[in-house]
Design a protein around this motif. Sequence first.
Motif, mmCIF file in Angstrom:
data_model
loop_
_atom_site.group_PDB
_atom_site.id
_atom_site.type_symbol
_atom_site.label_atom_id
_atom_site.label_comp_id
_atom_site.label_asym_id
_atom_site.label_seq_id
_atom_site.Cartn_x
_atom_site.Cartn_y
_atom_site.Cartn_z
ATOM 1 N N THR A 77 3.598 6.009 -3.773
ATOM 2 C CA THR A 77 3.002 6.904 -2.940
ATOM 3 C C THR A 77 3.699 8.040 -2.481
ATOM 4 N N ASN B 170 6.071 9.133 6.109
ATOM 5 C CA ASN B 170 5.029 8.442 6.644
ATOM 6 C C ASN B 170 5.458 7.618 7.931
ATOM 7 N N ASN C 88 8.560 8.178 0.471
ATOM 8 C CA ASN C 88 8.304 6.814 0.741
ATOM 9 C C ASN C 88 9.114 5.890 0.065
ATOM 10 N N LYS D 182 0.894 -1.101 -0.130
ATOM 11 C CA LYS D 182 -0.072 0.017 0.048
ATOM 12 C C LYS D 182 0.987 1.273 -0.033
ATOM 13 N N TYR D 183 2.003 1.135 0.273
ATOM 14 C CA TYR D 183 2.967 2.303 0.336
ATOM 15 C C TYR D 183 3.910 2.559 -0.842
ATOM 16 N N MET E 291 4.133 4.023 7.753
ATOM 17 C CA MET E 291 4.896 3.192 7.003
ATOM 18 C C MET E 291 6.414 2.686 7.536
#
Length: 533
Positions: free
Chosen positions: A163, A486, A167, A159-160, A489
């Motif tokens: 992005t 993030n 990240n 999901k990272y 993350m």
Amino acid sequence: KKQCYTNIHDIYAEMPAIANITEDQAEQFKQLEISTEKDLLIPRRDVLMMFNYLKKKKKKIILVSDMYMTKEILTEILNNCGYYGWDEMFVSCDCGARKDNNTIWDQILPKYGKGRFTHVGDNTRSDWQTLIDRNMEATWVINPFDAFRMSPFYASLKKYVDTGIENSLILGMALNGGIFNSPYAPAPKTGIPQFTESFSLGYSVFGTIMTNFIKKLSDETEKDKSLLFLAREGYILQELYEKYMELTGQEMNDHYYFKTSRRSVTVAAIKDDSDIIKIISQHYTGMLSNMLYSRLGLPMYDGIKDKQIQMEEDMVENQKEVMNLLQPHKEEIYKQFGEEKENYLAYVKSLVPQEKWKDIQVVDVGYSGTIQYFLSKLLNEKVAGYYLATFQTKPDKIGCEVKSVYNKDNPYISIIHKTQLFLESVLQAPYGQLIKFEKENGELVPKFKNDNQVPEEIVNLQAGMIAHCTRFAKLIKDIGPNVRVNDNMICDLYGELLHGDYMAEHVAKIFGVQDDYCSNKTLVFNSKTDTWE
């Protein structure tokens, strides 16, 4: 017939016509792209070792690339990664042929394919299938991103992907520079990725979370604060801070490696019996003699029998029992406490002038702010604190500022809670635990529990952490002050990779913690059960 392929110079020569920029600007952008490639690209260490081994064995080495950067530029990039001394290089934009359309081999094989020829690469079609179709020998090595997509932790981290640049940099550093740097690292029986040496573990796992901690400290700390990096974890934290601030071009706060321990500062801050009770009532399981010595520096006085004891904040009867045992020796005990206080205050004054005590901010991994709490009481100031993680904090109960990247209300705090012993194990310093300060010939002398020789594997792991911080700082310097990492993350990456399954057995064996303050036990990590025992 040899075709003409576009190179980087052709691309940027067209830029003024299509992008409304000057020729000088186009040249600047071109040089920026080239320098960025140099900054970002790193060698796969095992592959570089193989390359050098083949050179030593006098093997002929030919490099083949589909690339719009010219041979001259690629040579600079490869040299920057430690590659020197190949025999020839074929680049598509220079030679007018490509691997992916199967034309470049018509130039290479007539020259080199008559003897034993093996091609090594990470693209299943360009580097492997096209050669196999020609009945030539080819060896495929998996690239880091494909290895990541096949890994057990891809599902929770995908999901990272894509992005944002921050990240992408962090994931790239952890995966390409660490656990997937070697294409030969997966355990032979399970096929899962493994850290086979402590440097990569430090780089990918601990370097990631601690560099982010230092970045947050830098971003959120006022410039008038005097930073005290608390021993012993603060030894490496200070080095990371200095490296990060220097490489990002920022002005450092006044800062010090602050020799301290729960034992030294709590005893120095004692004013009355209620302070003694606060110290002994903290969680403990072990022998009474160890608790008295490790927490208060007291011997087993005559008439006190040693025994197993348990202590928690709500065990009032146990607390009363210990206080009754100490009652006959109160005068001697408080004389010792007074001397320790005088010496400790002298040490603080030697670092930070008393008029600046109000601006002190302690820096530590966490978790309850015990040292910050007792230092505030000792100095009679509202000392601030900045931590990686805080569970339940004591300093805020007396009006002190407490900041942390992950606090008790953050859902990711559980990851730090589960892994706190790892952090204590890896953030070792070449000093033992501080017991107290004594005066010898008028000079303050710190007394340590032992000399605390840091194991070589931990030193290598710490080198990996510092390498991660160094690289990250260099990469983000040109992005500017608005770099936003993030935190979720970071903690997901840290938590996913820090498991026994992903450590070779000899790497897992480096983790151990001696705990006198709470249990008088040595805790070691068992990679097979993924637990501390």
